[in-house]
Design an enzyme around this catalytic site. Structure first.
Site, short mmCIF file in Angstrom:
data_model
loop_
_atom_site.label_atom_id
_atom_site.label_comp_id
_atom_site.label_asym_id
_atom_site.label_seq_id
_atom_site.Cartn_x
_atom_site.Cartn_y
_atom_site.Cartn_z
NE ARG D 96 -3.41 2.57 2.74
CZ ARG D 96 -4.31 2.93 3.47
NH1 ARG D 96 -4.95 2.09 4.13
NH2 ARG D 96 -4.73 4.25 3.25
CG ASN D 150 -11.32 -0.41 -1.72
OD1 ASN D 150 -12.40 -0.45 -2.27
ND2 ASN D 150 -11.01 0.16 -0.61
CB CYS D 171 -17.81 0.96 -1.12
SG CYS D 171 -17.04 2.27 -0.75
CG HIS D 201 -13.48 4.71 -3.89
ND1 HIS D 201 -12.18 4.49 -3.24
CD2 HIS D 201 -14.29 4.05 -2.98
CE1 HIS D 201 -12.30 3.85 -2.03
NE2 HIS D 201 -13.58 3.61 -1.87
CE1 TYR D 254 -10.94 6.85 -1.65
CE2 TYR D 254 -13.03 6.82 -0.66
CZ TYR D 254 -11.56 6.65 -0.71
OH TYR D 254 -11.19 5.75 0.26
#
Lengths: 437, 437, 437, 437
Positions: D96, D150, D171, D201, D254
Site C-alpha cells: 500500500r 478495493n 463500500c 469511489h 474521492y
C-alpha cells in the site's frame, strides 16, 4: 403527507366502484381517508347515484365515518385531492361495442384495448384524460393520479408527454398472471417474484423466481392443471403453451390477439353470429343486472356477481399502490410508468409495464436488462403504434392516425386503413371533433 | 492489383450468363480480364456447357482473346481468382416452385426471396455459400465475392458472420427504382441521387436529390405516367402510391408483400388456379426457351428474349461494382454490406442495403441518419427474422428456425408455424440434412 | 446552380487572402466566379484595402475580369452570394495573445483554439458567426458557408444548432497530416486514403489505405525521416510516436496539448521568458511584415513569406471543397460537419471531423464504425466541453461556461475555474457583454 | 436457504474483523450462523490467530455457540459456504505504501484505490480474487461473495467477466455520505433516500429525497455546520462545495482527487516531508497498536480505537446486505453490481455503484435515468481505465496496462506512463509475475 387524506374517483359510476370501496374499507388502518368523492359526467349521474347509496350502506355497516359524496363538478371535486383514481369510459358501452365491431368489418381483430378498437378508444380517451390533468395541475398539483382507464399504457404515456401530473398506470393482468403462476407451482403468491417486461396488454413474464432461483421452465413445460383463464374476457387458446416454450416466456393473454389473429377474429364473429354479441354486449348486460342488484337497499357489501364482470383484483392492486405511496412502503408492483432508459430498445419518454418499487417518490423501475430478442421487435412495433396514436389524438392528425394503424401488427392489410380510419372517425364524431375541424 | 485479372462465375449455367458476358465485353478496356471460368454443379452441366459455347461465340465476334473455360471443380477453378460472382440457385426451379407453393397452403405469401419461401431458400443456400467461402479462404483469399444469389441480404450477412471473405451483395432492384425515378422526372439517370435505406428486398428511397435539392414530393404526388413495373415479377398495386405518400418514402416493389399480403396471396392463388402457375413455373418455361435459343450456333450476342426473364440491369450493376473496386473509382452504388453502425436502429454485425462508396477498400456506407420512424420497426422485425434464419441455417436449429418465422411479419397466424416448418424441412430434406440429424 | 457565381470573403483583411486568391485563380476554369467581395469590419479597413489592391494586381496579371470589390457593409455584400468564406478573428491578435497568456497564469495550456484559450475565442466568435448567419438567412438563403474561423468544430456546431445556414467547417490539419503520411511512405498524395475520426483539433488517423490495404503500422513503426512539423505552430514532441504506437493511431499535432500539457506549458513559458512571446505575438510580427510586403505596388503574386505564417494548404482545401460542391464532384474530403449518427458515441447534433463525400448536397460522412476505444472517452469529454461552450456563448451563461471548463481535460485543477473564467470575461468584456448584463 | 448458515471471511487477519463480528453478533436472530471460518494466508497467520482468540472471547461473552475456527487452507474452508466475505490486501501495508509513494515521484496522485496506486493494487488483487472464485465455483458454487477488497468496483467487474460466482461489491462510502446528508438535514437516516450514480469511489448523489421530494438544493446551498469528514482518510477541501453547486450533485470525497489533483499531491508530499508518512504509513502504525490491544486477554468487545482506523460502518453494510439476501428482505442498498443496461452511457458488462434492491436474487439496480451530463464523460473515462486495467491484470498485458493509465484522468502527463508502469511492475514483481514472463 397531510393528515386529511382525500381520494377522488373519476368514473365513480363504474360498476367496479363497490370493489374499490371494499378495498378502501379493508385498508382503512393504513389509509386514513377522510374525504372521498365519486365523480362522473352528467350521462353517468344515475349510476353514480346508485353507487353512492350502496357505498353509504357499506360504510355504515362498518361504522366508517368519512366525508363522502358524489359530484358532477369534476374540477371542484378535485380540489386538494391527494389521490385521484380514473376508471371512466368515454362513450360508454355503446362506443365499446363499436370498437369491437368496426374492425371486424375490415377483417381485423375487434377488441376494446388493442388493435383498431383500442386505437379508437385511445383517440376518444386521451383528450379527456388531458383535460382532467389540466384540472389537477390547477387545483391539486401534488396529487397522485392512479389510472385504470384503458388503454392504460397509452394513457400513462400521454399524461407524461402532455402534462405535469404525477401518474401511475395500473392494470390487473400482471397480478393475475402472477397468481396463475403461484397456483401452477402450488405456492403462496408471496413466494413468487415474476419479472415482467413489455407494454400494457403486451407484456411477458421473462423470469419466475422462487427462493432466488429462476424456475420458469417448470411453468413452461409442466402439465398445468391448475392454470385457468387469467382474464375473464380472453379464453385461452392451447397453442399458446407451445409458443411460450419457444419464446422461453409466459405471455399475457392479450398476446393471443397477436399470435392468432384469425382464430380470435373467428371467435368474435362466432359470438356475433350466435347472437351472444361481442364481449362489450355481454358485459353491458351483466352490468345492467349488477346495477339492479346495487339498488337493493338491503345490500351493504360488494355483491359476488361482480366477479363475473372481469377486472378481478383491480381493487387489490389499486389500493396497494396507493398504500405503498402514502406509507412509503417501497413495495414491488408491476405498473405502467415512463421508460426513462429502463429498456434500451425503446425511447426514453414512452410508457412501459414492468416491476417497479412504489414509494412516495412514485414508481421506480427495477432494471432487468435487455428485452428477450424473440419479442423485441414486436414490442417496438406496438410502441411505435402507440406513439403515433398519442400524437394523432392530441392534434387530431389524420396522417399520424394512419401511421399508427400502419404500424399496428394487427392491421396487416394496409390498403384498408383509410376506409377503416374514416369509419372510426365518423362513428365516434361526438368525441373526435378535432379530427373533423 | 495484379495484371492477370481472373473472374470466376459460380452458377455459370444460369440463363443470366449471356447478359453478364455482355457487360464484361462492354467494360473490357477498364476491366482487362485474362481468365474467366464458368463453374457449376454436376446437375447444371448441360446448361453451363450451352452457356460456354454461346459465350465463346460472343467473344469471337468481338475478337476477344481470354483464357475462357467452364468447370465442375469449384475449388480448382477458384484458385487465385480476383473476383468471384455467385449467381447459383440451390435446388433449381423445382425448389423455387416449392418455396412459392408451400406457404400458400398455410395462408401465407409464397415468394422465393421473402416470407416463408425466402426463408426456405436461405436455409438451402447458406450452407452452400459458406462452403464456397471456405474454398475462397483457402485458394483465393484476396478475392472479392460479388453475390447475387438471393436472399442477397441474408447471404451477405451469413458470409460476414461465418467467414473472412470480402463480400458485397448486389441486387438490381435499387438501380431499377432509381431509373424509374429518373423516368418519372424525365431526367437522365446521372442527374438523380436516390438515398436508399433498409434491407435487401425491404428498402425505401428516403430522398431524391436533383441539383442538391430533395424533390421526392414530386415523385410522391405527381401523376406518374412514365412509371412502370420496376421488377418483372411483381405487378404494381395502385394502393402503394397512397401508402408512399403517407410514409413520405418510395417503397421497393417487394414491400407490397408486407403491405397487401392478402391481395398478393390471392394473385398467386389465381395464377395457380388459372393454370399459369407460380412465377417460378413461368420463369422455368421462359428459361427452357432461352436455352433452346442459346443453343443456336448462329447466335453470338445476348438474345433480346432474356429481358422477359426479369433481372434487368443485373449485369450493369455487377460489372460496375467490379470496375469501381478494381479501378478504385470511389463511385456510389446501392449494395448490401455490413451495418457497422450506419443505422443505429440495427445491430452492428448485420447486413443493410444502402448507398455506399465502392473502392478497392470495398463498400463504405454513406451516413444518412436515422431510419424514417414510420418504417423502423418493420425493418427491425424483418432483420430479427433474418438473424434467426442465419443461426438456424448454420446450426440446423429448429428452435431458431421457429423464431425466425415467428418474427416474420408475413407469418401472422403463429399456430401454423410448426407444421409449415416441418413441411419445409421434409420437402427440402436433400439440402437440409443438418435439420434431420 | 446559377451562372453568376458570387463569392464573399468575411475577414477579407486577413493576411491569408492572397493565398485564397491564388487558389481562385488556379481553379478559374471549374469555378467561374463573376463577383468577389472582401468584407471586413471597420477596424480591419486598412488591411482589407491593402489586400484589395494586391488582389487587383494579381487578377490583372492573369487577365482576370471579375466584378471585384471590398466592403464594410456585410449584409449588403452578402446579397445573393453563392459561397461565403469566413476567416475572421474577433478581437484580432490582441485577443489571441490574451487567450494564450491568461490560462498560463493559472497553470493551464494557453492556446488559441484549444483549452481555456480556445474557449475564450469561442465565446467571442459564436455571437458574431450567428449574426452573420442571420444575414445569410435573410439575403442569401441558398448560400454555402465555408468556415475557417477557429475553433472550427465548435463554430460548425453552433451554426447547426442556432441557424438554418448550410455550413461546412474546414481545417488544414487533416490535409497536412495526409501529406505527411504520403511523404513518409514516399507515395503521391493520391495514393493515400487516410481515415480520420474525432473532432476538429482532436482528430486521429485510424487507418491508412494504400491499394485497398491498411498500412498504418508502416507509419507507426518505421523510422520516419521524411516526417516534419505538420502545423507550423506546434513543434513535435518525440514521445508522441510512442503514444501513437500504443494507440494504433496517428494523432493530430494538437493532441500534444492533451498528452503533454506540462511540457507544452513549459515551452510557452520559455517563449515568453525569452522575449520571443507567445505564438500570437510572433505571428503578429510576421503579419506586420507581410502587410508591408503586400503594399509593394510591384507585387502581383502571393509572396513566399506567407508560408511562414502557418495555415499551409488552407486555400487548397477551401477551393477544392467549393469546387466539389459547385460541380457536384462527390470527392472525399475531411471536413467538419454534423454527426447525425456517424459516430454512435456522440450525440446526433454535434460536429465531428471526418471523411465526407462533398457534393451539391453538402458533406455526407462516410461510415467508419466505432471510435477506437482507447481515445473514445477523451473525444467524448472534449465534446461535452464544446457543447457547454456553445450554450454558454449563446446565452451568456456563466454556469454553462463553468461546466465547459470543468469538462475540459486541460483544466485539471478545478478550484481555479471561477477565477480563470472571471478574468476571461473581464478581459474580453468588449465582446462578452451578454455575460455582464 | 439451508439451515446451517456458513460464513467464510477471507482476509480474516484484517484489523476490521472485530467490527464485522460485532455485526454478526447483533444480527444473530436474523442470521443464524452455525459455522464461521476466518481464512488468511501464511503471512497473515499471526494476525488471524490474534483475531481468532479475540472473537472467541467476544462470542463467549455473548454466550454464542458457533462452530468457529481459523484456517490457512482456503479451499477447504470454503466448502459449502453460504456467504464468503473478502477483505484481504495483497502485499499488505508494504504494498500500500508503495502504491502511495510511486505515483508521487512522477507528479501524480498516490492513493491506494484510485489513480496509479489503485491501478497497481488492482493488478495485484485481480489474479487472487479470480483464484478465490475458482475455489468457490468448485466447492461452494451457490455461495454469495460479498467483496470489500478495493478497488471494489474493478474487483466486482473482474469477477463478473471471468467467473460464474455470484458477487456483490460493497463500500462504506455511500452509507457514510447518506448519514452525512441526514446529519446536515437533522433528520434520522431512515427519512433520507439518496440516489447514487457512478462508480465505486467515483460516485455522486444526484437526488436527496425526503417525504418524496428532492431536497438536494438544501444540502448544496445551506450552511452545513453538521457536515464532517465522510471518510477518515480524505480531508475535505472547501472548494468542493462550490463545485457541487455547479454540478447540482453531492460528490464522493474521492472525487477530490479528480477535482484538485495538485492540492491532493501537495498534501501527500507535505505528509511525507513532515515525517507523518503516507496514509498507509499512518494506518500501519494504528493497526500495530490495534493488534496489541486485541491481544489483551481481557478484551471481549470491539475496542473503540478501531474507529480511528477508517472504514466506519463497514460491518453495518456488510451484515445488512447478507441479511437482505438471506432473508429476502428486498431492502435498498448502494452496492457495486453489473450495469446490464442500468446506465446507457456505459457498456452492459461493467460494474457500477448505485441503489439496488437486495434479495435472494442478489442486487437488482433501480433505474434512475441518464447520468448527469456534467459528469458523464468523467465517469466514462474512468470506466475505460477500469476496463483496460482488468484486461491488463488478467493477461499480464503491458499494452493494456499502458492504455489503462493513458485513460486515467489523474495521469495527465502521458510521457511518464512507460517509466511509471515499469516501476510499478518491478516493485510489485512478487505479485505480477504474469507481466514478467
Amino acid at each position: 403527507m397531510n393528515k386529511n387524506l382525500k381520494l377522488v374517483v373519476i368514473g365513480g359510476g363504474s360498476s367496479y366502484t363497490p370493489e374499490l370501496i371494499e378495498g378502501v374499507i379493508k385498508k382503512r388502518k393504513e389509509l386514513p381517508i377522510t374525504e372521498l368523492i365519486l365523480v362522473d359526467v352528467i350521462d353517468g349521474e344515475e349510476k353514480v347515484k346508485i353507487n353512492y347509496e350502496l357505498v353509504k350502506r357499506m360504510f355504515k355497516k362498518e361504522n366508517i365515518d368519512i366525508n363522502f359524496s358524489y359530484s358532477l363538478d369534476r374540477k371542484k371535486a378535485l380540489e386538494n385531492a391527494d389521490f385521484v383514481l380514473t376508471q371512466f369510459r368515454v362513450g360508454g358501452f355503446k362506443s365499446r361495442i363499436l370498437d369491437e365491431e368496426i374492425p371486424l368489418k375490415y377483417g381485423f381483430v375487434g377488441q376494446e384495448t388493442t388493435g383498431a378498437g383500442g386505437f379508437a378508444k385511445a383517440l376518444r380517451t386521451i383528450p379527456v384524460i388531458l383535460d382532467i390533468c389540466k384540472d389537477i395541475e390547477e387545483v391539486a398539483k401534488d396529487a397522485w393520479l392512479i389510472n385504470f382507464t384503458n388503454p392504460a399504457g397509452i394513457i400513462t404515456e400521454a399524461i407524461h408527454k402532455y402534462s405535469n401530473v404525477k401518474a401511475i398506470g395500473v392494470c390487473n393482468v400482471p397480478i393475475n398472471m402472477r397468481y396463475d403462476v403461484a397456483n401452477q407451482l402450488d405456492l403462496p403468491i408471496e413466494k413468487i417474484r415474476a419479472q415482467f417486461v413489455g407494454l400494457n396488454h403486451l407484456s411477458f413474464i421473462s423470469k419466475v423466481f422462487v427462493d432466488g432461483k429462476n424456475v420458469i421452465d417448470k411453468i413452461l413445460y409442466q402439465n398445468n392443471e391448475n392454470s385457468e383463464n387469467i382474464v375473464k374476457n380472453i379464453e385461452k387458446i392451447d397453442d399458446v403453451d407451445k409458443i411460450n416454450q419457444y419464446l422461453g416466456l409466459i405471455s399475457s393473454p392479450y398476446l393471443q390477439y397477436f399470435f392468432f389473429p384469425q382464430k380470435m377474429i373467428n371467435k368474435e364473429l362466432d359470438n356475433i353470429k350466435s347472437g351472444k354479441g361481442t364481449r362489450g354486449t355481454q358485459v353491458a348486460a351483466i352490468e345492467k343486472k349488477l346495477f339492479e342488484k346495487y339498488k337493493d337497499i338491503n345490500l351493504d357489501v360488494k355483491p359476488k356477481e361482480l366477479e363475473e364482470r372481469g377486472g378481478a383484483r383491480y381493487s387489490e392492486i389499486a389500493i396497494n399502490v396507493i398504500d405503498s405511496i402514502y406509507n412509503n412502503k417501497n413495495k414491488e408492483f408491476v405498473v405502467n410508468t415512463i421508460n426513462n432508459g429502463t429498456f434500451a430498445e425503446l425511447p426514453d419518454n414512452v410508457s412501459i409495464e414492468t416491476n417497479c418499487i412504489i414509494s412516495n417518490e412514485g414508481a421506480r423501475p427495477i432494471n432487468s436488462g435487455k428485452f428477450p430478442k424473440s419479442v423485441t421487435s414486436l414490442i417496438q412495433q406496438v410502441k411505435t403504434y402507440e406513439e403515433y396514436t398519442i400524437e394523432a389524438a392530441v392534434n387530431g392528425d389524420r396522417k399520424k392516425a394512419y401511421l399508427a394503424l400502419f404500424n399496428n401488427p394487427l392491421i396487416n392489410n394496409k390498403e384498408k386503413i383509410e376506409e377503416l380510419l374514416n369509419e372510426i372517425i365518423v362513428k365516434n364524431k361526438k368525441y373526435l371533433q378535432n379530427f373533423l375541424d
